[in-house]
Design a protein around this motif. Structure first.
Motif, mmCIF file in Angstrom:
data_model
loop_
_atom_site.group_PDB
_atom_site.id
_atom_site.type_symbol
_atom_site.label_atom_id
_atom_site.label_comp_id
_atom_site.label_asym_id
_atom_site.label_seq_id
_atom_site.Cartn_x
_atom_site.Cartn_y
_atom_site.Cartn_z
ATOM 1 N N ARG A 370 0.857 -1.180 0.000
ATOM 2 C CA ARG A 370 0.000 0.000 0.000
ATOM 3 C C ARG A 370 0.897 1.235 0.000
ATOM 4 N NH1 ARG A 370 -1.121 -1.566 5.653
ATOM 5 N NH2 ARG A 370 -0.292 0.015 7.073
ATOM 6 N N SER A 371 0.443 2.269 -0.654
ATOM 7 C CA SER A 371 1.253 3.483 -0.750
ATOM 8 C C SER A 371 1.454 4.078 0.640
ATOM 9 C CB SER A 371 0.578 4.499 -1.671
ATOM 10 O OG SER A 371 -0.707 4.836 -1.181
ATOM 11 N N SER A 372 2.582 4.725 0.817
ATOM 12 C CA SER A 372 2.904 5.289 2.124
ATOM 13 C C SER A 372 3.799 6.504 1.940
ATOM 14 C CB SER A 372 3.605 4.247 3.005
ATOM 15 O OG SER A 372 4.826 3.834 2.403
ATOM 16 N N THR A 373 4.012 7.212 3.021
ATOM 17 C CA THR A 373 4.899 8.371 3.017
ATOM 18 C C THR A 373 5.960 8.187 4.086
ATOM 19 O OG1 THR A 373 3.127 9.837 2.261
ATOM 20 C CG2 THR A 373 5.049 10.870 3.268
ATOM 21 N N LEU A 374 7.213 8.309 3.694
ATOM 22 C CA LEU A 374 8.320 8.262 4.641
ATOM 23 C C LEU A 374 8.598 9.677 5.121
ATOM 24 C CD1 LEU A 374 10.808 5.916 2.719
ATOM 25 C CD2 LEU A 374 9.042 5.270 4.370
ATOM 26 N N LEU A 375 8.620 9.861 6.418
ATOM 27 C CA LEU A 375 8.959 11.158 6.988
ATOM 28 C C LEU A 375 10.446 11.152 7.307
ATOM 29 C CD1 LEU A 375 5.854 11.097 7.239
ATOM 30 C CD2 LEU A 375 6.094 12.420 9.343
ATOM 31 N N ARG A 376 11.211 11.918 6.548
ATOM 32 C CA ARG A 376 12.668 11.910 6.666
ATOM 33 C C ARG A 376 13.167 13.131 7.432
ATOM 34 N NH1 ARG A 376 16.340 9.896 6.593
ATOM 35 N NH2 ARG A 376 17.656 10.727 4.938
#
Length: 475
Positions: A370-376
């Motif tokens: 599933r699509s996701s967002t990495l918080l860098r």
């Protein structure tokens, strides 16, 4: 949910985009909310919508309800697909026995006061003892009620938890502080202060002499029924000469003893102290450090989950702990609202390279289907990296193996499981991106590197034989 998003975004158009609605539809919904509450809800400024006093008064309660709804939705998603564990085969007795939570004798409160009265009573407790009185003041500051309370500063939060960790708190105060902060929701400053208290308590390593490349917290939910594929990702990187510290909790319920059983199955050293973990990493490049080996007090505070039936701020602290002060860290955070909070706390703590993943457990494991967002976070600069979903391979049922045997067989190559391999390599790719400070190129390049490491991995399990590495335990 709509009002919660509006309060977070401060913009009708951005809230509409986040919820997948048109701006006119969101405007109509805001009108209905205003009519329902008989309050303007927002006052428009030149830059954003400013919440009215009424909207501010219900913000935290809305966030708590929305976060719970998000968690329920995620738990529904997490049960689909893949091989689930048989809890009986993964469980076991803890390898580190933690002492009971230390506290001072309780000063009983009369009756059952409301929260506001409770806070006032706490503010006058402990006249004969400075530490307990200071803690009472901190609780009153955070929990005196709407209009009379405020979040704690970094210094206040650090002092409050330090008193508890030193065993100088009244047990009523322990529950009061954790409950007040959990109900209202921690701020980044509070979370950073709590982390500083625990790091000081466990005598975290000096960053200048850290023997570790990557900190990998693994505090799994007691209700999880998923295999810990991320451990194989960590072992994959250790085989590529990266130095990895895994630290976590054996948990309870379905996951009691899971990480110890899994670490033993792959030969990952299990360490009884921070010193032992340093030695194991120097020799083998990887170690697993149970939280009870770092501090009995912290372990027991985490164990209060069974009494509260909900998470506490201590659960939020652990992903940020970084006990060996690694220059890079990768963490999984269950609650969507807390992911940015953890990154903001990382900034306040002065952490270098950090990646926060959205996950169904409090361990950094990719969710590639599933699509996701990495918080860098890299050198003080924040970045959000969108990761599209990949097609999910078919999951096959177990045949003639226990779930633990199957999990190990994927590493040794006895079993070929494309779904598991995709998770392992995707997780390793994010770790490589984190280790490089984002300089290893796009995530696709890191993915190709991870897949190459998987194909050339050493399949025979030796490492540190998975034995307990004893050392003088720290309190």
């Amino acid at each position: 949910m709509a009002l919660d998003v509006l309060l977070m975004e401060g913009s009708v158009s951005r809230a509409a985009e986040r919820l997948g609605m048109s701006t006119p539809a969101m405007s109509r919904l805001l009108g209905q909310i205003r009519e329902t509450y008989d309050d303007p809800i927002f006052i428009r400024s030149s830059r954003r919508l400013i919440p009215t006093p009424f909207a501010e008064s219900i913000r935290q309660r809305l966030r708590a309800v929305a976060a719970e709804a998000e968690a329920l939705f995620q738990s529904r998603q997490s049960v689909s697909g893949g091989v689930t564990i048989d809890p009986a085969l993964w469980s076991g007795e803890p390898v580190i026995e933690a002492a009971p939570l230390t506290s001072r004798p309780s000063i009983l409160l009369e009756g059952e006061p409301l929260p506001e009265a409770f806070a006032r009573k706490l503010s006058v407790l402990g006249n004969a003892e400075d530490a307990r009185k200071r803690l009472a003041k901190h609780i009153a500051t955070a929990g005196a009620g709407i209009g009379n309370s405020r979040p704690l500063t970094i210094t206040e939060a650090e002092d409050a938890l330090s008193i508890i960790l030193e065993g100088r708190a009244d047990p009523v105060q322990v529950g009061a502080l954790l409950s007040v902060m959990n109900f209202r929701g921690e701020t980044a400053a509070e979370l950073a202060g709590l982390v500083r208290a625990v790091r000081s308590h466990i005598r975290a390593a000096d960053p200048a002499t850290s023997p570790v490349d990557l900190d990998w917290p693994a505090y799994i939910s007691p209700k999880s029924r998923r295999m810990p594929w991320f451990l194989q990702s960590a072992l994959l990187l250790a085989g590529a000469r990266y130095r990895i510290l895994l630290h976590g909790s054996d948990g309870g319920g379905n996951t009691k003893g899971m990480l110890v059983s899994a670490a033993r199955a792959l030969g990952i050293p299990i360490c009884a102290s921070i010193t032992a973990a340093m030695n194991a990493i120097a020799e083998h490049g990887i170690a697993y450090l149970p939280v009870a080996a770092m501090s009995s007090q912290v372990h027991r505070l985490l164990s209060l989950y069974g009494l509260f039936e909900t998470r506490s701020p201590i659960n939020s602290v652990m992903p940020l702990l970084n006990p060996l002060s690694a220059p890079s860290s990768m963490m999984g955070v269950v609650r969507p609202a807390y992911r940015e909070l953890h990154r903001d706390a990382g900034v306040l703590l002065g952490y270098g390279d950090m990646t926060v993943l959205g996950t169904s457990r409090d361990a950094a494991e990719a969710t590639p289907f599933r699509s996701s967002t990495l918080l860098r976070l890299s050198a003080g600069t924040t970045e959000d990296l969108f990761v599209p979903a990949v097609p999910e391979p078919k999951a096959y049922p177990l045949t003639g193996m226990t779930s633990l045997e199957y999990w190990r067989a994927v590493w040794t190559g006895t079993v070929r499981d494309e779904r598991a391999t995709t998770i392992i390599c995707a997780t390793a790719a994010i770790a490589l991106l984190t280790l490089s400070g984002g300089k290893a190129g796009p995530l696709e390049v890191c993915q190709a590197t991870a897949e190459g490491l998987w194909e050339t991995r050493r399949k025979d399990v030796r490492i540190g034989t998975g034995m307990l590495c004893p050392a003088v335990k720290q309190t």
